[in-house]
Design a protein around this motif. Structure first.
Motif, PDB file in Angstrom:
ATOM      1  N   ALA A   1       0.846  -1.194   0.000  1.00  0.00           N
ATOM      2  CA  ALA A   1       0.000   0.000   0.000  1.00  0.00           C
ATOM      3  C   ALA A   1       0.882   1.246   0.000  1.00  0.00           C
ATOM      4  O   ALA A   1       1.849   1.335   0.750  1.00  0.00           O
ATOM      5  CB  ALA A   1      -0.922   0.005   1.216  1.00  0.00           C
ATOM      6  N   GLN A   2       0.550   2.190  -0.869  1.00  0.00           N
ATOM      7  CA  GLN A   2       1.333   3.413  -0.978  1.00  0.00           C
ATOM      8  C   GLN A   2       1.029   4.330   0.203  1.00  0.00           C
ATOM      9  O   GLN A   2      -0.115   4.400   0.670  1.00  0.00           O
ATOM     10  CB  GLN A   2       1.008   4.129  -2.290  1.00  0.00           C
ATOM     11  N   PRO A   3       2.027   5.090   0.669  1.00  0.00           N
ATOM     12  CA  PRO A   3       1.795   6.036   1.756  1.00  0.00           C
ATOM     13  C   PRO A   3       0.852   7.156   1.299  1.00  0.00           C
ATOM     14  O   PRO A   3       0.786   7.481   0.118  1.00  0.00           O
ATOM     15  CB  PRO A   3       3.182   6.601   2.073  1.00  0.00           C
ATOM     16  N   VAL A   4       0.173   7.730   2.263  1.00  0.00           N
ATOM     17  CA  VAL A   4      -0.723   8.859   2.000  1.00  0.00           C
ATOM     18  C   VAL A   4      -0.060  10.111   2.555  1.00  0.00           C
ATOM     19  O   VAL A   4       0.438  10.122   3.676  1.00  0.00           O
ATOM     20  CB  VAL A   4      -2.102   8.626   2.654  1.00  0.00           C
ATOM     21  N   VAL A   5      -0.043  11.175   1.736  1.00  0.00           N
ATOM     22  CA  VAL A   5       0.637  12.419   2.084  1.00  0.00           C
ATOM     23  C   VAL A   5      -0.393  13.523   2.314  1.00  0.00           C
ATOM     24  O   VAL A   5      -1.316  13.703   1.523  1.00  0.00           O
ATOM     25  CB  VAL A   5       1.610  12.839   0.953  1.00  0.00           C
ATOM     26  N   GLN A   6      -0.209  14.227   3.411  1.00  0.00           N
ATOM     27  CA  GLN A   6      -1.015  15.410   3.709  1.00  0.00           C
ATOM     28  C   GLN A   6      -0.142  16.618   3.362  1.00  0.00           C
ATOM     29  O   GLN A   6       0.996  16.714   3.838  1.00  0.00           O
ATOM     30  CB  GLN A   6      -1.399  15.428   5.181  1.00  0.00           C
TER      31      GLN A   6
ATOM     32  N   ALA B   1       4.551  19.359   3.815  1.00  0.00           N
ATOM     33  CA  ALA B   1       3.945  18.028   3.629  1.00  0.00           C
ATOM     34  C   ALA B   1       4.472  17.052   4.664  1.00  0.00           C
ATOM     35  O   ALA B   1       5.560  17.240   5.210  1.00  0.00           O
ATOM     36  CB  ALA B   1       4.253  17.507   2.225  1.00  0.00           C
ATOM     37  N   SER B   2       3.672  16.019   4.900  1.00  0.00           N
ATOM     38  CA  SER B   2       4.079  14.930   5.793  1.00  0.00           C
ATOM     39  C   SER B   2       3.207  13.723   5.503  1.00  0.00           C
ATOM     40  O   SER B   2       2.192  13.821   4.809  1.00  0.00           O
ATOM     41  CB  SER B   2       3.941  15.356   7.260  1.00  0.00           C
ATOM     42  N   LEU B   3       3.616  12.577   6.030  1.00  0.00           N
ATOM     43  CA  LEU B   3       2.761  11.398   5.929  1.00  0.00           C
ATOM     44  C   LEU B   3       1.466  11.698   6.673  1.00  0.00           C
ATOM     45  O   LEU B   3       1.483  12.361   7.710  1.00  0.00           O
ATOM     46  CB  LEU B   3       3.465  10.177   6.520  1.00  0.00           C
ATOM     47  N   ALA B   4       0.363  11.223   6.164  1.00  0.00           N
ATOM     48  CA  ALA B   4      -0.944  11.571   6.726  1.00  0.00           C
ATOM     49  C   ALA B   4      -1.100  11.149   8.183  1.00  0.00           C
ATOM     50  O   ALA B   4      -1.793  11.809   8.943  1.00  0.00           O
ATOM     51  CB  ALA B   4      -2.059  10.962   5.888  1.00  0.00           C
TER      52      ALA B   4
END
Length: 162
Positions: free
Chosen positions: A23-28, A156-159
């Motif tokens: 699963a790909q990471p989600v970015v906020q 940005a950062s990982l969600a």
């Protein structure tokens, strides 16, 4: 019969584990548009690595023109951004950003008689294939360096991280 059930359960568990691993990471992410040192617009989103998000903001302006200073035609100063995280980990997020901006020139135009003319719009296209952003820190990307200056401030950062 029970052997087939065990094989099915094991196969299903293996598929689920593989799906979770890949699963790909989600970015906020947040993007502020800064013109001549002042924030004029902002975008934000939550996007999966490998996916893209496109947003368009419109700002319609109207100027007084002519020698009688009458309202002139309106201009749609649109801004379209496509943001796509290409890589992300706990320390760094890499974003591909494509932008199209419609800007007004800062200089006031006049006819030879001294009557006001509206500012001329210009379209600016910019693309950054790999803007690296340290997690949680602001990074600035200058789009136009004068008349007017235009920059994007990006964070940005990982969600699931701040």
């Amino acid at each position: 019969m029970w052997k087939t059930s065990i094989v099915a359960v094991l196969f299903g568990t293996a598929l689920l584990a593989h799906a979770q691993e890949s699963a790909q990471p989600v970015v906020q992410w947040q993007l502020q548009v800064v013109r001549d040192g002042q924030q004029i617009d902002a975008f934000d989103g939550t996007t999966t690595v490998g996916q893209a998000r496109t947003d368009t903001h419109h700002h319609v302006v109207q100027h007084n023109v002519g020698c009688k200073d009458q309202p002139g035609g309106s201009i749609d100063l649109s801004r379209t951004l496509t943001v796509s995280p290409t890589q992300a980990d706990a320390n760094t997020v890499t974003l591909a950003i494509d932008a199209q901006e419609t800007l007004e020139d800062d200089s006031a135009q006049q006819t030879s008689e001294g009557c006001k003319l509206p500012p001329q719009p210009r379209v600016v296209n910019a693309s950054h294939p790999g803007l690296q952003v340290k997690t949680g820190e602001w990074t600035t990307w200058t789009i136009v360096d004068k008349s007017p200056t235009l920059a994007y401030r990006v964070r940005a950062s990982l969600a699931n991280h701040s």
